[in-house]
Design a protein around this motif. Sequence first.
Motif, PDB file in Angstrom:
ATOM      1  N   GLY A 227       2.408  36.338  89.809  1.00 54.22           N
ATOM      2  CA  GLY A 227       1.046  36.628  90.236  1.00 54.22           C
ATOM      3  C   GLY A 227       0.322  35.435  90.834  1.00 54.22           C
ATOM      4  O   GLY A 227      -0.522  35.602  91.716  1.00 54.22           O
ATOM      5  N   ILE A 228       0.640  34.217  90.369  1.00 54.94           N
ATOM      6  CA  ILE A 228      -0.020  33.034  90.927  1.00 54.94           C
ATOM      7  C   ILE A 228       0.707  32.496  92.155  1.00 54.94           C
ATOM      8  O   ILE A 228       0.272  31.511  92.748  1.00 54.94           O
ATOM      9  CB  ILE A 228      -0.180  31.916  89.880  1.00 54.94           C
ATOM     10  CG1 ILE A 228       1.177  31.363  89.438  1.00 54.94           C
ATOM     11  CG2 ILE A 228      -1.000  32.392  88.703  1.00 54.94           C
ATOM     12  CD1 ILE A 228       1.066  30.113  88.577  1.00 54.94           C
ATOM     13  N   GLY A 229       1.839  33.134  92.498  1.00 50.06           N
ATOM     14  CA  GLY A 229       2.502  32.752  93.734  1.00 50.06           C
ATOM     15  C   GLY A 229       3.913  32.244  93.624  1.00 50.06           C
ATOM     16  O   GLY A 229       4.505  31.863  94.644  1.00 50.06           O
ATOM     17  N   ALA A 230       4.481  32.218  92.412  1.00 49.58           N
ATOM     18  CA  ALA A 230       5.874  31.796  92.288  1.00 49.58           C
ATOM     19  C   ALA A 230       6.772  32.761  93.061  1.00 49.58           C
ATOM     20  O   ALA A 230       6.563  33.977  93.048  1.00 49.58           O
ATOM     21  CB  ALA A 230       6.297  31.744  90.828  1.00 49.58           C
ATOM     22  N   THR A 231       7.786  32.209  93.721  1.00 49.64           N
ATOM     23  CA  THR A 231       8.715  33.018  94.502  1.00 49.64           C
ATOM     24  C   THR A 231       9.696  33.758  93.610  1.00 49.64           C
ATOM     25  O   THR A 231      10.202  34.824  93.969  1.00 49.64           O
ATOM     26  CB  THR A 231       9.482  32.114  95.480  1.00 49.64           C
ATOM     27  OG1 THR A 231       8.533  31.400  96.274  1.00 49.64           O
ATOM     28  CG2 THR A 231      10.380  32.914  96.388  1.00 49.64           C
ATOM     29  N   GLY A 232       9.991  33.202  92.457  1.00 50.96           N
ATOM     30  CA  GLY A 232      10.911  33.802  91.507  1.00 50.96           C
ATOM     31  C   GLY A 232      10.769  33.122  90.167  1.00 50.96           C
ATOM     32  O   GLY A 232       9.991  32.172  90.007  1.00 50.96           O
ATOM     33  N   VAL A 233      11.523  33.604  89.184  1.00 50.09           N
ATOM     34  CA  VAL A 233      11.460  33.063  87.824  1.00 50.09           C
ATOM     35  C   VAL A 233      12.874  32.934  87.283  1.00 50.09           C
ATOM     36  O   VAL A 233      13.674  33.876  87.372  1.00 50.09           O
ATOM     37  CB  VAL A 233      10.627  33.960  86.885  1.00 50.09           C
ATOM     38  CG1 VAL A 233      10.618  33.397  85.465  1.00 50.09           C
ATOM     39  CG2 VAL A 233       9.202  34.107  87.411  1.00 50.09           C
ATOM     40  N   GLN A 234      13.183  31.777  86.718  1.00 47.62           N
ATOM     41  CA  GLN A 234      14.451  31.566  86.033  1.00 47.62           C
ATOM     42  C   GLN A 234      14.228  31.609  84.522  1.00 47.62           C
ATOM     43  O   GLN A 234      13.235  31.090  84.018  1.00 47.62           O
ATOM     44  CB  GLN A 234      15.059  30.212  86.426  1.00 47.62           C
ATOM     45  CG  GLN A 234      15.544  30.166  87.854  1.00 47.62           C
ATOM     46  CD  GLN A 234      16.209  28.840  88.201  1.00 47.62           C
ATOM     47  OE1 GLN A 234      16.072  27.852  87.483  1.00 47.62           O
ATOM     48  NE2 GLN A 234      16.933  28.806  89.311  1.00 47.62           N
ATOM     49  N   LEU A 235      15.163  32.230  83.826  1.00 47.49           N
ATOM     50  CA  LEU A 235      15.113  32.334  82.365  1.00 47.49           C
ATOM     51  C   LEU A 235      16.128  31.378  81.770  1.00 47.49           C
ATOM     52  O   LEU A 235      17.257  31.294  82.228  1.00 47.49           O
ATOM     53  CB  LEU A 235      15.432  33.765  81.925  1.00 47.49           C
ATOM     54  CG  LEU A 235      14.586  34.873  82.555  1.00 47.49           C
ATOM     55  CD1 LEU A 235      15.059  36.235  82.066  1.00 47.49           C
ATOM     56  CD2 LEU A 235      13.105  34.673  82.255  1.00 47.49           C
ATOM     57  N   ASP A 236      15.713  30.638  80.731  1.00 49.63           N
ATOM     58  CA  ASP A 236      16.669  29.723  80.109  1.00 49.63           C
ATOM     59  C   ASP A 236      16.943  30.109  78.658  1.00 49.63           C
ATOM     60  O   ASP A 236      17.710  31.036  78.403  1.00 49.63           O
ATOM     61  CB  ASP A 236      16.225  28.266  80.252  1.00 49.63           C
ATOM     62  CG  ASP A 236      14.785  27.995  79.851  1.00 49.63           C
ATOM     63  OD1 ASP A 236      14.297  28.597  78.875  1.00 49.63           O
ATOM     64  OD2 ASP A 236      14.143  27.157  80.501  1.00 49.63           O
TER      65      ASP A 236
END
Length: 259
Positions: free
Chosen positions: A239-248
């Motif tokens: 929502g704030i503009g990240a292109t994607g998210v990685q999970l660790d």
Amino acid sequence: MDELLLDFSIPKYDLEISPPVMNAAGTLGYAPQSSDLVKFDRLGAFVTNPVSLHPRTPASARTSQPFPGGFLLHSGYPNPGLRSVIKQYATRWARSTLPVIVHLLVHQVEDVQPMVSQLEGREGLTGIELGIPPDCEPGQAVEMVGAAVGELPLIVRVPMERAGVFTSVLTESSLAAISLAPPRGALLDQQDQPVRGRLFGPAVFPLALAAVQEVIDMGVPVIASGGVYKQRQIEALLGIGATGVQLDSVLWSLGDIWG
């Protein structure tokens, strides 16, 4: 979770992944495999464990130290080296239903181009993630990125605590996105001696959120990671503009981030 398009809109380095969620390097091995714990159908891409040009042995003082809200991990990133990884896993990359991104672990500029050249043209590979060493100088990082430029889209993983510094010198580089390496810290061991390592767990999220916002404000695509344990955190980062998210580290738990 709605399927959103992950679109790195930099000329020549477009990389489309849907949905915009993937594992972080060092969490799920060198190739996708069947698992009762990980919902691979919810991931848009698979990122390999860090791979160095030559084999690396485990750190002599490997440790995992808990602290409130997370844990410190020191492993030394052991791996069999790129040639062995390609020999063992290239067929699985080619057959993977998920796009594969190989994470390169480098410590000197001279290693980068020989590694990239061994990966270009490999079936099933969608991109390269270049890990910038935590003690790297910004100028050296620019040289590493320049050496990694080739046929495959390039993600550059920078130390979270120095994200702004590295992003500022890489804004003109031919990269698809910045991603964030776990922050590093130190804890006391049982002998009250400081032990350094990478930090994981929910307590990392505030640092990650601040780093993501800093990179976004610089106008560079960023793949967020760090302390993500809830679906609402994924949605907030996108929502704030990240292109994607990685999970660790959430992928190592028995919990289900998607509810």
